[in-house]
Design a protein around this motif. Structure first.
Motif, PDB file in Angstrom:
ATOM      1  N   ALA A 319     -17.499  24.647  59.263  1.00 23.70           N
ATOM      2  CA  ALA A 319     -16.063  25.255  59.076  1.00 23.70           C
ATOM      3  C   ALA A 319     -15.835  25.149  57.546  1.00 23.70           C
ATOM      4  O   ALA A 319     -15.609  24.151  56.679  1.00 23.70           O
ATOM      5  N   TYR A 320     -15.784  26.667  57.093  1.00 20.02           N
ATOM      6  CA  TYR A 320     -15.196  26.520  55.537  1.00 20.02           C
ATOM      7  C   TYR A 320     -13.633  26.606  55.729  1.00 20.02           C
ATOM      8  O   TYR A 320     -13.036  26.950  56.604  1.00 20.02           O
ATOM      9  N   GLY A 321     -13.296  25.996  54.555  1.00 20.43           N
ATOM     10  CA  GLY A 321     -11.498  25.777  54.683  1.00 20.43           C
ATOM     11  C   GLY A 321     -11.197  24.737  55.069  1.00 20.43           C
ATOM     12  O   GLY A 321      -9.993  24.169  54.801  1.00 20.43           O
ATOM     13  N   PHE A 322     -12.287  23.779  55.564  1.00 16.81           N
ATOM     14  CA  PHE A 322     -11.726  22.521  56.086  1.00 16.81           C
ATOM     15  C   PHE A 322     -11.198  21.740  55.221  1.00 16.81           C
ATOM     16  O   PHE A 322      -9.992  21.030  55.419  1.00 16.81           O
ATOM     17  N   LEU A 323     -12.046  21.478  54.151  1.00 18.39           N
ATOM     18  CA  LEU A 323     -11.645  20.436  52.917  1.00 18.39           C
ATOM     19  C   LEU A 323     -10.418  20.768  52.323  1.00 18.39           C
ATOM     20  O   LEU A 323      -9.784  19.815  51.867  1.00 18.39           O
ATOM     21  N   ARG A 324     -10.341  22.217  52.300  1.00 21.51           N
ATOM     22  CA  ARG A 324      -9.050  22.572  51.478  1.00 21.51           C
ATOM     23  C   ARG A 324      -7.802  21.966  52.411  1.00 21.51           C
ATOM     24  O   ARG A 324      -6.732  21.398  51.852  1.00 21.51           O
ATOM     25  N   LYS A 325      -7.954  22.049  53.703  1.00 24.71           N
ATOM     26  CA  LYS A 325      -6.682  21.666  54.421  1.00 24.71           C
ATOM     27  C   LYS A 325      -6.521  20.441  54.279  1.00 24.71           C
ATOM     28  O   LYS A 325      -5.369  19.721  54.342  1.00 24.71           O
ATOM     29  N   VAL A 326      -7.606  19.419  54.179  1.00 27.03           N
ATOM     30  CA  VAL A 326      -7.381  17.929  54.099  1.00 27.03           C
ATOM     31  C   VAL A 326      -6.957  17.870  52.622  1.00 27.03           C
ATOM     32  O   VAL A 326      -5.923  16.981  52.609  1.00 27.03           O
ATOM     33  N   PHE A 327      -7.593  18.329  51.835  1.00 26.26           N
ATOM     34  CA  PHE A 327      -6.904  18.177  50.524  1.00 26.26           C
ATOM     35  C   PHE A 327      -5.333  18.571  50.011  1.00 26.26           C
ATOM     36  O   PHE A 327      -4.596  18.096  49.382  1.00 26.26           O
ATOM     37  N   GLU A 328      -4.931  19.551  51.097  1.00 25.41           N
ATOM     38  CA  GLU A 328      -3.649  20.160  50.971  1.00 25.41           C
ATOM     39  C   GLU A 328      -2.429  19.095  51.204  1.00 25.41           C
ATOM     40  O   GLU A 328      -1.689  18.857  50.744  1.00 25.41           O
ATOM     41  N   ILE A 329      -2.942  18.203  52.207  1.00 25.74           N
ATOM     42  CA  ILE A 329      -2.240  17.121  52.692  1.00 25.74           C
ATOM     43  C   ILE A 329      -2.083  15.964  51.782  1.00 25.74           C
ATOM     44  O   ILE A 329      -0.834  15.722  51.382  1.00 25.74           O
ATOM     45  N   PHE A 330      -3.107  15.819  50.976  1.00 26.13           N
ATOM     46  CA  PHE A 330      -2.951  14.818  49.798  1.00 26.13           C
ATOM     47  C   PHE A 330      -2.010  15.196  48.771  1.00 26.13           C
ATOM     48  O   PHE A 330      -1.218  14.530  48.096  1.00 26.13           O
ATOM     49  N   GLU A 331      -2.266  16.726  48.453  1.00 28.08           N
ATOM     50  CA  GLU A 331      -1.388  17.368  47.592  1.00 28.08           C
ATOM     51  C   GLU A 331       0.264  17.080  47.876  1.00 28.08           C
ATOM     52  O   GLU A 331       1.119  17.081  46.874  1.00 28.08           O
ATOM     53  N   LYS A 332       0.294  17.841  48.841  1.00 31.21           N
ATOM     54  CA  LYS A 332       1.616  17.530  49.531  1.00 31.21           C
ATOM     55  C   LYS A 332       2.366  16.359  49.149  1.00 31.21           C
ATOM     56  O   LYS A 332       3.732  16.348  48.849  1.00 31.21           O
ATOM     57  N   TYR A 333       1.760  15.066  49.414  1.00 31.85           N
ATOM     58  CA  TYR A 333       2.177  13.790  49.151  1.00 31.85           C
ATOM     59  C   TYR A 333       1.962  13.145  47.753  1.00 31.85           C
ATOM     60  O   TYR A 333       1.909  12.140  47.534  1.00 31.85           O
ATOM     61  N   LYS A 334       1.787  14.209  46.915  1.00 33.26           N
ATOM     62  CA  LYS A 334       1.169  13.741  45.495  1.00 33.26           C
ATOM     63  C   LYS A 334       0.521  12.545  45.339  1.00 33.26           C
ATOM     64  O   LYS A 334       0.752  11.506  44.595  1.00 33.26           O
ATOM     65  N   THR A 335      -0.548  12.535  46.396  1.00 37.60           N
ATOM     66  CA  THR A 335      -1.378  11.069  46.310  1.00 37.60           C
ATOM     67  C   THR A 335      -3.075  11.600  45.670  1.00 37.60           C
ATOM     68  O   THR A 335      -3.512  12.277  46.449  1.00 37.60           O
ATOM     69  N   PRO A 336      -3.305  11.119  44.493  1.00 37.00           N
ATOM     70  CA  PRO A 336      -4.563  11.581  44.098  1.00 37.00           C
ATOM     71  C   PRO A 336      -5.785  10.978  44.793  1.00 37.00           C
ATOM     72  O   PRO A 336      -5.494   9.948  45.170  1.00 37.00           O
ATOM     73  N   ILE A 337      -6.806  11.751  44.965  1.00 38.52           N
ATOM     74  CA  ILE A 337      -7.976  11.297  45.592  1.00 38.52           C
ATOM     75  C   ILE A 337      -9.037  10.884  44.601  1.00 38.52           C
ATOM     76  O   ILE A 337      -9.237  11.596  43.553  1.00 38.52           O
TER      77      ILE A 337
END
Ligand code: ADP
Ligand code: ASP
Ligand code: MG
Length: 441
Positions: A319-337
């Motif tokens: 599934a393309y776009g999956f990682l983007r959705k995961v990363f967006e959650i971390f971005e929303k909470y200003k939490t660096p990976i």
């Protein structure tokens, strides 16, 4: 112009402050001296803030009194003349009156930041009193007049540069010595704030970048960046040269000698950074600059308190776009990976900021099964170009024999191989790597 930053232990005793005075008055070049708080002070101020936040005034009072006593014992050995001693007394009185007033008013986060700023204000004022006593001409600069962070807590380098250059333009070439505070700054609400623990290194690098200094010297209590954490491993050695990229990775991944973000400002303007030992000023230390030779693994650092999160999802398959959705959650909470590994059905990431962990986990659950491992450590093996060497990865894995590796990252940067292990295994892993991956063994 050059920058000389001195850390907590370098100013932590009166005789050390005298040594600092000798060091900053040695050369001919105009110098901005950046000072940390005396060692132990920021920890004590943090503890005072915690007691006040818990509304435990007796505890806050006893902590304030203990710190006060430390300064009352400090200044008579720092300065000798009646005039200088009176000045030092007044400085200490002013700052401890402020802390004592806080016992009587209601506590809030902005006040806490004011409390944390007292350490650098005290150390710079006391040092300045010493310079005055010795009739060494110098200019006192308040970092709160030029250091600032934006709404995201990021330093505003352009504004810092503009303000600092304007301030410095008020002084002629004859003024050779400037003294200012590390760590403290103003935030977007114009309140006192700071650059996080160890932030004086960051101040030094930002000030160096702001005025395009010739060199940024970080003076501390050890003879440069060692190849491994000297607090954890025996038989570590100083490294003569590091590239900016190598030093940035080591700082970010836990080498406490440098604040995690302290390399980029100097790197941006190609300003060499030197790590030097106040107690052993003639030692070579470490020179950090743009280009260095390729010599295999140079150093290892470790960062504790890491949480690994695994998201398993059969829907992720292709599934393309999956990682983007995961990363967006971390971005929303200003939490660096920090680290990431993927397989067809799962992705694992690590974070060291857990403030919004529950919210993040809640949202990730929409994608599949989420597993959590806390108390992990990232061990970062650094050397110019090592990720392209044929043998480095093999020697890292061989050295880690018997240690369970939870994640492995190779090829993300040319200079770094990182592994994630349980924190309980960190010491053993660092010791085994120390024996196994350095060419000088
Ligand atoms: P300062 O107060 O001068 O800022 P710090 O305590 O922040 O000093 O940093 C210096 C300390 O960093 C050293 O005393 C050492 O224990 C620790 N340290 C951790 N990793 C390393 C490393 N790789 N090389 C050198 N020092 C390190
Ligand atoms: N005094 C601050 C601290 O202890 C900043 C620094 O020392 O760099 O974190
Ligand atoms: Mg430090």
């Amino acid at each position: 112009m050059k920058i000389m930053k001195f850390g907590g232990t370098s100013v932590g005793r009166p005789e050390r402050m005298h040594q600092v005075m000798d060091l900053v008055t040695k050369g001919d070049e105009r110098t901005i001296v950046v000072l940390s708080a005396l060692s132990g002070t920021t920890n004590a101020l943090t503890a005072i803030g915690e007691a006040l936040a818990a509304a435990d005034r007796p505890l806050a009072k006893s902590r304030i009194d203990e710190l006060h006593k430390h300064y009352l014992d400090f200044y008579p050995q720092l300065v000798q003349t009646a005039e200088a001693r009176k000045k030092a007394e007044d400085i200490i009185k002013e700052h401890f009156e402020f802390l004592n007033i806080l016992l009587k008013i209601s506590f809030n986060e902005a006040l806490n930041l004011d409390i944390l700023a007292q350490g650098e204000l005290l150390s710079t004022k006391l040092f300045f009193t010493l310079l005055e006593e010795k009739q060494i001409p110098a200019v006192f600069l308040s970092a709160l007049d030029f250091m600032s962070i934006d709404v995201n807590g990021e330093p505003e380098l352009d504004k810092i540069s503009e303000r600092l250059k304007t301030i410095l333009a008020e002084y002629g070439e004859a003024e050779k010595l400037f003294v200012t505070q590390g760590y403290i700054c103003k935030n977007h609400r114009n309140e006192v704030d700071n650059l996080k623990r160890g932030g004086s290194d960051y101040t030094a690098s930002l000030v160096a970048a702001a005025i395009q200094a010739s060199v940024c010297e970080i003076w501390t209590d050890i003879d440069g960046m060692h190849n491994n954490d000297p607090r954890v491993v025996d038989r570590t050695r100083p490294i003569a040269e590091l590239s900016f990229d190598e030093a940035a990775e080591l700082a970010y991944f836990g080498a406490k000698i440098l604040h995690p973000a302290s390399i980029w400002p100097a790197q941006q303007f190609n300003i060499p950074v030197r790590l030097l030992n106040t107690m052993q000023p003639d030692a070579h230390g470490t020179l950090i600059k743009a280009e260095v030779s390729r010599e295999g693994v140079k150093a290892i650092a470790a960062k504790d308190g890491i949480t690994a999160i695994k998201i398993k999802s059969s829907r992720m398959l292709l599934a393309y776009g999956f990682l983007r959705k995961v990363f967006e959650i971390f971005e929303k909470y200003k939490t660096p990976i920090d680290m990431i590994t993927t397989s067809e059905v799962a992705v694992s990431v690590t974070v060291d900021e857990t403030r919004f962990l529950n919210e993040i986990l809640g949202e990730l659950k929409a994608f599949g099964m989420v597993e959590l491992d806390s108390d992990q450590a990232i061990i970062c093996i650094v050397g110019n170009g090592i990720a392209e060497d044929e043998g480095t990865l093999r020697s890292v894995l061989e050295a880690l024999r018997g240690i369970k590796v939870r994640m492995l990252s190779h090829g993300g940067s040319r200079h770094n191989v990182s592994v994630l292990v349980d924190s309980k295994l960190k010491k053993q892993a660092l010791a085994q790597l120390n024996e196994g991956v350095f060419s000088w063994n």
